[in-house]
Design an enzyme around this catalytic site. Sequence first.
Site, PDB file in Angstrom:
ATOM      1  N   ASP A  21      -6.030  39.092  94.275  1.00  0.00           N
ATOM      2  CA  ASP A  21      -5.007  39.541  93.339  1.00  0.00           C
ATOM      3  C   ASP A  21      -5.626  39.645  91.948  1.00  0.00           C
ATOM      4  OD1 ASP A  21      -2.321  40.165  92.532  1.00  0.00           O
ATOM      5  OD2 ASP A  21      -2.151  38.135  91.748  1.00  0.00           O
ATOM      6  N   ASP A  23      -3.487  39.954  88.302  1.00  0.00           N
ATOM      7  CA  ASP A  23      -2.789  39.296  87.203  1.00  0.00           C
ATOM      8  C   ASP A  23      -2.553  37.822  87.529  1.00  0.00           C
ATOM      9  OD1 ASP A  23      -1.592  39.255  84.675  1.00  0.00           O
ATOM     10  OD2 ASP A  23       0.400  39.499  85.529  1.00  0.00           O
ATOM     11  N   ASP A 224      -2.073  34.012  93.209  1.00  0.00           N
ATOM     12  CA  ASP A 224      -1.384  32.976  92.430  1.00  0.00           C
ATOM     13  C   ASP A 224       0.113  32.949  92.667  1.00  0.00           C
ATOM     14  OD1 ASP A 224      -1.044  35.498  91.008  1.00  0.00           O
ATOM     15  OD2 ASP A 224      -0.225  34.301  89.367  1.00  0.00           O
TER      16      ASP A 224
END
Length: 340
Positions: A21, A23, A224
């Site tokens: 991922d 961001d 996250d």
Amino acid sequence: MTGENTGDDPLITRYRGLICDLDGVVYRGPSAVPHAVETLNRVTARGVPVVFATNNASRPPEDVSDHLRGLGVASRGWSVVTSSQAAAAYLAELLGRGTPVFAVGGPGVARALTEAGLTPVREADLDGAPVEAVVQGLGTDVTWRELAAVGRLADAGATWVATNVDLTLPTSYGRAPGNGALVALVRTATSASPYVVGKPRADLFDLARHRLGTVHSETLVCGDLLDTDIEGANSAGLDSLFVLSGASRLRDLAFAEPSARPTYVAADLSGLLAPGTPLRAGSELTSDALSRLPNTVGDDELLRSVVTTAWAVRDAGGEVSADDGLWEKIEQQLSRGRSA
């Protein structure tokens, strides 16, 4: 997994490809997350390819790549796939080459459709170009007329594909409505439902894994967000590393349902270069140790113990404190232990 490693072998050596991922994992807005760039450069230098998979449909992959290179990510050994590309790939399997598709969202949506051999059509041109499908992605300039057209076309039988259904989008000013909020708005005026390709659905992960050229057991996902990255990895049959550098916190992980539980946990991407021990509920501490957790300080082993203990207690029907302040204190103590 490609096989259990032993001793001090880095976690990443168990896998032949990484889906990562962006961001909250690699960057936050214009700035890199600590340890992310140097870790990624060491991973690709080992010959492990990386595919950055993002639900953000608005930007073309080239723009994301420029951002990454500007942060210092090495120029080779990685690529970017977006939910717009996943949507285009899905439709390319269903429709003939050159088929007109109504494109809603940022420039990444139309670009992906064109690259897949389809013809993107904007709202102003709908009257002269009947379409067989709609791709709805996020864009800062999406209009009411476009949203109304999505519902109208979906009701008329066009295949409706949503790049993702994230309700919010992180910005420098805080949270803003995401594509999921706009999809929900359209659904108030139609009986149709979209086919969703972005995380946590498997399509984006499958596209990324195809780009890597790896089988399921050779592929690791890093993210996250428990409800998109980790739940999506589980739905795609992939191992995952959850990092605490982004939006989801330690409390969220402790209370995660089995479908959103990762294989591993680390403070940040540098966990890829540390020995990795899988998380298994109840595998490290007994449930009566939960009361001692507020006094825990230390390293990654203790971080795993906190998580697996909470899972074991909850799975056994016990109660775990939901106090935000308590969990924030535990996370701070663990962070101090890692930096000591």
